[in-house]
Design a protein around this motif. Structure first.
Motif, PDB file in Angstrom:
ATOM      1  N   VAL B 265      23.179 -25.742 -17.343  1.00  0.00           N
ATOM      2  CA  VAL B 265      24.143 -25.110 -16.793  1.00  0.00           C
ATOM      3  C   VAL B 265      25.386 -25.797 -16.657  1.00  0.00           C
ATOM      4  CG1 VAL B 265      24.602 -23.856 -14.646  1.00  0.00           C
ATOM      5  CG2 VAL B 265      22.333 -23.866 -15.455  1.00  0.00           C
ATOM      6  N   VAL B 266      26.525 -25.107 -16.666  1.00  0.00           N
ATOM      7  CA  VAL B 266      27.935 -25.727 -16.817  1.00  0.00           C
ATOM      8  C   VAL B 266      28.036 -26.830 -15.640  1.00  0.00           C
ATOM      9  CG1 VAL B 266      28.896 -23.952 -15.449  1.00  0.00           C
ATOM     10  CG2 VAL B 266      30.398 -25.382 -17.106  1.00  0.00           C
ATOM     11  N   ARG B 267      28.398 -27.927 -16.036  1.00  0.00           N
ATOM     12  CA  ARG B 267      28.690 -29.118 -15.062  1.00  0.00           C
ATOM     13  C   ARG B 267      29.884 -29.865 -15.701  1.00  0.00           C
ATOM     14  NH1 ARG B 267      24.736 -28.717 -18.584  1.00  0.00           N
ATOM     15  NH2 ARG B 267      24.773 -30.270 -20.074  1.00  0.00           N
ATOM     16  N   PHE B 268      30.474 -30.438 -14.655  1.00  0.00           N
ATOM     17  CA  PHE B 268      31.602 -31.336 -14.909  1.00  0.00           C
ATOM     18  C   PHE B 268      31.669 -32.535 -14.078  1.00  0.00           C
ATOM     19  CE2 PHE B 268      32.722 -26.808 -14.581  1.00  0.00           C
ATOM     20  CZ  PHE B 268      33.464 -26.599 -15.845  1.00  0.00           C
ATOM     21  N   THR B 269      32.312 -33.823 -14.664  1.00  0.00           N
ATOM     22  CA  THR B 269      32.720 -34.876 -13.892  1.00  0.00           C
ATOM     23  C   THR B 269      33.693 -34.438 -13.052  1.00  0.00           C
ATOM     24  OG1 THR B 269      33.906 -35.830 -15.409  1.00  0.00           O
ATOM     25  CG2 THR B 269      31.764 -36.472 -15.591  1.00  0.00           C
ATOM     26  N   SER B 270      33.962 -35.121 -11.974  1.00  0.00           N
ATOM     27  CA  SER B 270      34.994 -34.635 -11.176  1.00  0.00           C
ATOM     28  C   SER B 270      36.535 -34.680 -11.869  1.00  0.00           C
ATOM     29  CB  SER B 270      35.103 -35.445  -9.708  1.00  0.00           C
ATOM     30  OG  SER B 270      35.175 -36.717  -9.982  1.00  0.00           O
ATOM     31  N   ASN B 271      36.277 -35.707 -12.722  1.00  0.00           N
ATOM     32  CA  ASN B 271      37.512 -35.888 -13.612  1.00  0.00           C
ATOM     33  C   ASN B 271      37.650 -34.896 -14.677  1.00  0.00           C
ATOM     34  OD1 ASN B 271      39.785 -37.084 -14.817  1.00  0.00           O
ATOM     35  ND2 ASN B 271      38.509 -38.678 -16.301  1.00  0.00           N
ATOM     36  N   VAL B 272      36.928 -34.486 -15.054  1.00  0.00           N
ATOM     37  CA  VAL B 272      36.854 -33.389 -16.238  1.00  0.00           C
ATOM     38  C   VAL B 272      37.291 -32.177 -15.661  1.00  0.00           C
ATOM     39  CG1 VAL B 272      35.800 -31.871 -18.036  1.00  0.00           C
ATOM     40  CG2 VAL B 272      35.356 -34.437 -17.885  1.00  0.00           C
ATOM     41  N   PHE B 273      36.644 -31.900 -14.433  1.00  0.00           N
ATOM     42  CA  PHE B 273      36.998 -30.660 -13.607  1.00  0.00           C
ATOM     43  C   PHE B 273      38.703 -30.689 -13.270  1.00  0.00           C
ATOM     44  CE2 PHE B 273      36.901 -27.642 -10.043  1.00  0.00           C
ATOM     45  CZ  PHE B 273      36.427 -26.413 -10.589  1.00  0.00           C
ATOM     46  N   HIS B 274      39.041 -31.780 -13.029  1.00  0.00           N
ATOM     47  CA  HIS B 274      40.691 -32.025 -12.684  1.00  0.00           C
ATOM     48  C   HIS B 274      41.155 -31.606 -13.790  1.00  0.00           C
ATOM     49  CE1 HIS B 274      44.377 -33.681 -10.747  1.00  0.00           C
ATOM     50  NE2 HIS B 274      44.148 -34.603 -11.976  1.00  0.00           N
ATOM     51  N   GLN B 275      40.670 -32.087 -15.015  1.00  0.00           N
ATOM     52  CA  GLN B 275      41.674 -31.853 -16.268  1.00  0.00           C
ATOM     53  C   GLN B 275      41.365 -30.394 -16.737  1.00  0.00           C
ATOM     54  OE1 GLN B 275      43.263 -33.987 -18.123  1.00  0.00           O
ATOM     55  NE2 GLN B 275      42.860 -35.561 -16.565  1.00  0.00           N
ATOM     56  N   VAL B 276      40.573 -29.528 -16.534  1.00  0.00           N
ATOM     57  CA  VAL B 276      40.400 -28.280 -16.617  1.00  0.00           C
ATOM     58  C   VAL B 276      41.456 -27.483 -15.837  1.00  0.00           C
ATOM     59  CG1 VAL B 276      38.632 -26.158 -16.160  1.00  0.00           C
ATOM     60  CG2 VAL B 276      37.864 -28.245 -16.962  1.00  0.00           C
ATOM     61  N   LYS B 277      41.421 -28.055 -14.475  1.00  0.00           N
ATOM     62  CA  LYS B 277      42.517 -27.201 -13.673  1.00  0.00           C
ATOM     63  C   LYS B 277      44.210 -27.526 -14.054  1.00  0.00           C
ATOM     64  CE  LYS B 277      40.142 -28.141  -9.183  1.00  0.00           C
ATOM     65  NZ  LYS B 277      40.364 -28.934  -8.061  1.00  0.00           N
ATOM     66  N   LYS B 278      44.084 -28.625 -14.804  1.00  0.00           N
ATOM     67  CA  LYS B 278      45.435 -29.107 -15.378  1.00  0.00           C
ATOM     68  C   LYS B 278      45.676 -28.278 -16.462  1.00  0.00           C
ATOM     69  CE  LYS B 278      47.203 -33.068 -16.733  1.00  0.00           C
ATOM     70  NZ  LYS B 278      47.128 -34.176 -16.995  1.00  0.00           N
ATOM     71  N   ASN B 279      44.684 -28.160 -17.364  1.00  0.00           N
ATOM     72  CA  ASN B 279      44.875 -27.729 -18.607  1.00  0.00           C
ATOM     73  C   ASN B 279      44.811 -26.237 -18.746  1.00  0.00           C
ATOM     74  OD1 ASN B 279      45.380 -30.183 -19.833  1.00  0.00           O
ATOM     75  ND2 ASN B 279      43.155 -30.664 -20.114  1.00  0.00           N
ATOM     76  N   TYR B 280      43.854 -25.516 -18.112  1.00  0.00           N
ATOM     77  CA  TYR B 280      43.631 -24.185 -17.999  1.00  0.00           C
ATOM     78  C   TYR B 280      43.722 -23.546 -16.467  1.00  0.00           C
ATOM     79  CZ  TYR B 280      41.706 -25.976 -22.332  1.00  0.00           C
ATOM     80  OH  TYR B 280      41.650 -26.468 -23.823  1.00  0.00           O
TER      81      TYR B 280
END
Ligand code: SF4
Lengths: 356, 331
Positions: B265-280
């Protein structure tokens, strides 16, 4: 900050000359001009050359008055590199601003501008140097990273980052960073300042269009609600998330029974709270389902006086119960509730069984 | 695709380097001493990969083979990954690479002979089956028409039947693979999602149909295949989406002869999730019911994860996939 405030920075007056001539800027202090057209305040600052001057001047200006956007305009040097060969007088939009203390010492921290492809300018990365790059010998060190050099842009990024303000950099190429510099700058300064002004006006029109779009107030859809500042923020986040899921305001009003909530004779803040809770349930249907299930399962415990808590994120199959007992009857009721509690059912729920 | 090639002096005469340069005759290139002197030295925004993607060619130094994290593949067997590339040409919104390197530029390491030595050293420390995964920091197949390393790894793994190689991909670029003779211990595993999900989230990746067609060709040619249903992203009709995904998989493939189907199931480190917010900022992922989990990752709360995985596992079993071949990844 009601009016939009834009800060334009230039290292030298020569770079800003067309702006000061063509636009109704008024001097308000030394090296500081302003043009307020009723809707937008534009501050124009001559920072002086170099990273230090720029940082100090800009930090002071932003400390006095916040801004919606910073833009640095001016000349820069060009180190042609494979695939990026520009000509003198060409206007470039900077993507990322880096800093070099010396040719061997590139500072890791870089700042990304809000460059906009709609501006239709070529884009490139830039290194701001502490000393002028006047020698071709240094080019090989810089060229794998960037093809533009200046002495200010990185400082704009630094201050912009500190004040969490977006920034842009538009540069006109004045030389090839090889020492053949000063005389040409003087001769062509007016033409280059004109080019910068032309691109600035396009940039500003694009920026203001975008701001208008994002400024559309979401609260206007819910004029009947009284919202505290934090509730307003919650509403904004919820609506944004629901929009990402393709939900429309009109259907949300229906689903939450918005009109009925508004008609209730309760404290206005409470109405907003109920409405926000309903939106949250629509956004998070699984969580609502799980919460409803667990609260149904623990109803007897709550009725017996237990405060019931679960592990955060339900990662552990743990039920936290808290109770204060004042007499034997309360004690017996609590014991009865515990005896009747179906712990296996709780475990199954946490393991994903029974859900939906 | 690329704006420029940066080549380490040490690899400039290698045949692969020359082949790549020939393939992009009009692309500007530049020689550098070490990739590390340039790549990631200064932070480059992830989305610059859209306009300004550079290609680095060089040698991987340091540890070439690394132990894979727990629950990486089939349980009970040691898992390792080797690094022959950094970054990817695709743009999945959840991709963990966006928070990993300081640059989205593609790096191809060309010292496969040294990687092979380290694979053999690793093998000598084990007795039974040992898994090696290619593509921990990249897609294993997407650029194989450029890099040409597949024959090398096929030769290598043919010599060590107890060593298993997994090539993990979202691409349909199987041209080079089809030139090889299938090897029972080399598994090509495809990450699949329902087509609607691919369209929304797995930007620039080949469509589901293209991947399934490529898989069919491989399966018919005798290549062992695996499937990763990972990351699974919940949406209101996810059961139906996965029902139709399995129906399509079943239409193109013999599901019972797959090596495995893994699910995560989809999962992120908090850093990646932050990047997702920024990039998308408009990604649906940002409206999902995530919470911070026991290991600091951002993911669905456990009951939802279990429920989602349970449902999809049931669908798989309905297609006669044997339960031992279904495993849960990173759970
Ligand atoms: S295919 Fe894999 S490596 Fe490439 S962008 Fe998608 S998730 Fe990242």
């Amino acid at each position: 900050m009601d009016k939009t405030h834009l800060i334009l920075t230039f290292a030298h007056r020569g770079e800003a000359q067309s702006f000061l001539k063509e636009l109704p800027f008024k001097s308000i202090a030394q090296d500081h001009y302003q043009w307020d057209d009723g809707a937008i305040i534009r501050s124009l600052i001559i920072t002086g050359e170099g990273l230090e001057n720029t940082t100090l001047k800009l930090a002071k200006t932003l400390g006095d008055q916040s801004a919606n956007h910073l833009i640095n305009l001016g000349i820069c040097g060009h180190i042609p590199r494979a695939g990026e060969e520009f000509s003198i007088g060409q206007v470039i939009q900077v993507r990322t601003a880096m800093k070099a203390e010396s040719t061997n010492d590139l500072v890791f921290k870089s700042y990304t501008t809000s460059s906009d492809t709609k501006l239709k300018l070529p884009q490139a990365d830039l290194i701001s140097t502490v000393n002028r790059v006047l020698d071709k010998k240094n080019h090989a060190k810089f060229s794998p990273f960037a093809s533009l050099v200046d002495r200010e842009a990185w400082a704009i990024g630094l201050v912009a980052d500190h004040y969490q303000t977006p920034f842009s950099v538009i540069k006109v190429i004045s030389d090839f960073a090889d020492g053949e510099f000063c005389q040409m700058v003087k001769d062509d300064a007016l033409i280059w300042s004109d080019s910068l002004l032309r691109e600035y006006l396009k940039w500003e029109a694009l920026l203001l269009d975008q701001e208008k779009e994002s400024d559309e107030s979401f609260t206007q859809d819910f004029p009947e609600l009284y919202l505290t500042v934090s509730q307003e923020r919650t509403l904004s986040n919820l609506l944004k998330a629901l929009r990402l899921k393709g939900r429309e305001v009109s259907s949300l009003k229906e689903e939450t029974n918005y009109n009925e909530i508004c008609a209730q004779k309760i404290h206005p803040k409470k109405k907003s709270k109920i409405f926000l809770e309903s939106l949250k349930d629509i956004l998070n249907p699984l969580e609502k389902e799980l919460r409803d299930r667990l609260s149904q399962q623990t109803k007897l415990l709550s009725q017996a006086g237990f405060q019931v808590r679960f592990d955060q994120g339900f990662e552990k199959e743990v039920l936290h119960l808290n109770i204060s007992l004042e007499n034997e009857e309360e004690y017996k009721r609590a014991i009865r509730a515990l005896e009747q509690y179906d712990f296996k059912k709780f475990q199954k729920t946490i393991r994903g069984d029974l859900l939906v | 695709m690329f704006s420029r090639i940066l080549i380490e002096n040490e690899v400039k005469d290698l045949p692969t380097t020359q082949k790549i340069l020939k393939r992009f005759p009009s692309l500007p290139y530049q020689f550098i001493d070490r990739i590390d002197d340039v790549f990631g030295r200064v932070k480059k925004p992830y989305l610059q990969k859209r306009q300004n993607l550079q290609l680095f060619l060089g040698k991987k130094r340091g540890q070439l083979v690394k132990e894979a994290p727990d629950a990486y593949g089939l349980a009970g067997e040691p898992h390792y990954y080797f690094i022959h590339a950094y970054n990817c040409i695709y743009e999945c919104e959840y991709c963990y690479l966006q928070g990993y390197f300081h640059s989205p530029d593609i790096v191809l390491f060309l010292n496969h002979d040294e990687i092979a030595i380290e694979i053999q050293n690793t093998l000598s420390r084990h007795e039974g089956t040992v898994w090696f995964h290619a593509g921990e920091f990249s897609d294993s197949l997407a650029l194989t028409h450029l890099t040409g390393e597949l024959p090398f790894y096929f030769d290598l793994f043919r010599k060590f039947p107890h060593a298993k190689l997994e090539l993990r991909t979202k691409s349909a670029n199987t041209r080079e693979l089809l030139k090889q003779t299938p090897c029972p211990n080399i598994v090509t595993s495809f990450s699949l999602s329902p087509q609607e999900r691919i369209k929304k989230t797995d930007l620039k990746t080949p469509s589901l149909k293209h991947r399934l067609l490529a898989m069919r060709e491989l399966q018919e040619a005798g290549f062992p295949l695996g499937i990763h249903l990972d990351p699974i992203i919940h949406e209101d009709n996810f059961e139906e989406s996965y029902q139709s995904l399995f129906a399509e998989m079943d239409h193109y493939l013999d599901l019972t002869s797959l090596e495995y189907i893994s699910m995560g199931v989809v999962r992120f480190t908090s850093n990646v999730f932050h990047q997702v917010k920024k990039n998308y900022p408009d990604s649906e992922l940002l409206a999902a019911e995530f919470s911070s989990s026991f290991d600091g990752k951002v993911r669905y709360p456990r009951p939802f994860r279990q429920w989602i995985l349970g449902k999809i596992r049931d669908i798989a079993l309905g297609y006669d996939v044997s339960p031992e071949k279904v495993y849960l990844c990173m759970e």
